[in-house]
Design an enzyme around this catalytic site. Sequence first.
Site, PDB file in Angstrom:
ATOM      1  N   HIS A  22       0.828  -1.200   0.000  1.00  0.00           N
ATOM      2  CA  HIS A  22       0.000   0.000   0.000  1.00  0.00           C
ATOM      3  C   HIS A  22       0.864   1.251   0.000  1.00  0.00           C
ATOM      4  CE1 HIS A  22      -2.672   2.960   2.242  1.00  0.00           C
ATOM      5  NE2 HIS A  22      -3.239   2.798   1.068  1.00  0.00           N
ATOM      6  N   ASP A  30       7.172   5.702 -21.190  1.00  0.00           N
ATOM      7  CA  ASP A  30       7.190   5.634 -22.651  1.00  0.00           C
ATOM      8  C   ASP A  30       8.610   5.404 -23.155  1.00  0.00           C
ATOM      9  OD1 ASP A  30       8.513   8.194 -22.869  1.00  0.00           O
ATOM     10  OD2 ASP A  30       6.585   9.227 -22.933  1.00  0.00           O
ATOM     11  N   ASP A  64      -4.824   3.452  -4.933  1.00  0.00           N
ATOM     12  CA  ASP A  64      -4.949   3.961  -3.570  1.00  0.00           C
ATOM     13  C   ASP A  64      -6.140   4.918  -3.461  1.00  0.00           C
ATOM     14  OD1 ASP A  64      -4.616   4.978  -1.008  1.00  0.00           O
ATOM     15  OD2 ASP A  64      -2.439   5.140  -1.197  1.00  0.00           O
ATOM     16  N   MET A  74       2.968  12.863 -16.493  1.00  0.00           N
ATOM     17  CA  MET A  74       3.962  13.889 -16.779  1.00  0.00           C
ATOM     18  C   MET A  74       3.301  14.958 -17.635  1.00  0.00           C
ATOM     19  SD  MET A  74       7.589  13.814 -18.857  1.00  0.00           S
ATOM     20  CE  MET A  74       8.497  12.818 -17.699  1.00  0.00           C
ATOM     21  N   TYR A 113      10.386  13.178 -12.848  1.00  0.00           N
ATOM     22  CA  TYR A 113      11.625  12.379 -12.810  1.00  0.00           C
ATOM     23  C   TYR A 113      12.028  12.063 -11.376  1.00  0.00           C
ATOM     24  CZ  TYR A 113      12.710  13.301 -17.794  1.00  0.00           C
ATOM     25  OH  TYR A 113      12.697  13.362 -19.155  1.00  0.00           O
ATOM     26  N   TYR A 131       4.661  12.185 -23.827  1.00  0.00           N
ATOM     27  CA  TYR A 131       3.998  12.459 -22.545  1.00  0.00           C
ATOM     28  C   TYR A 131       3.059  11.328 -22.141  1.00  0.00           C
ATOM     29  CZ  TYR A 131       5.932  17.113 -23.118  1.00  0.00           C
ATOM     30  OH  TYR A 131       6.798  18.166 -23.284  1.00  0.00           O
ATOM     31  N   ASN A 133       4.001   8.970 -19.957  1.00  0.00           N
ATOM     32  CA  ASN A 133       4.480   8.438 -18.684  1.00  0.00           C
ATOM     33  C   ASN A 133       3.416   8.574 -17.612  1.00  0.00           C
ATOM     34  OD1 ASN A 133       7.245   8.059 -19.701  1.00  0.00           O
ATOM     35  ND2 ASN A 133       7.195  10.285 -19.835  1.00  0.00           N
TER      36      ASN A 133
END
Length: 142
Positions: A22, A30, A64, A74, A113, A131, A133
Amino acid sequence: MLKGIPAILSPDLMKVLMEMGHGDEIVLADGNFPSASHTQNLLRCDGHGIPALLEAILKFFPLDTYVEHPVTLMDVVEGEPFQPTIWQDFEKVIQEEHGPALQMEYLDRFTFYERAKKAYAIVATGEAAQYANIILKKGVVK
């Protein structure tokens, strides 16, 4: 082979998903993301796109529900006139599993990052969309 597990999920990826607890996070990266330099726990999923991988993972992976944003993307670099269409694909997949109430968070490139470096694992994909990610925060099975 096991019944009911999508072939896109490798044994190593299933092991990682089961090991995570958890609050742990996993990055689906990507093809442009610097995956190898941002983790000690790198999984390869070359040749696959993130929407298909995301759909397969969310069949088993609880998000969650105790945080405001269990999904993080991102964000586009400020000033760049680009709107990622893949985000709509992500929203569709996530809503099918978790409903429309789930809100996603957007982080600038360098903040993303830094967060990725703290993730439990990074999955390097062959996703060509920019984009694409995404970070998923694991919840509990209820």
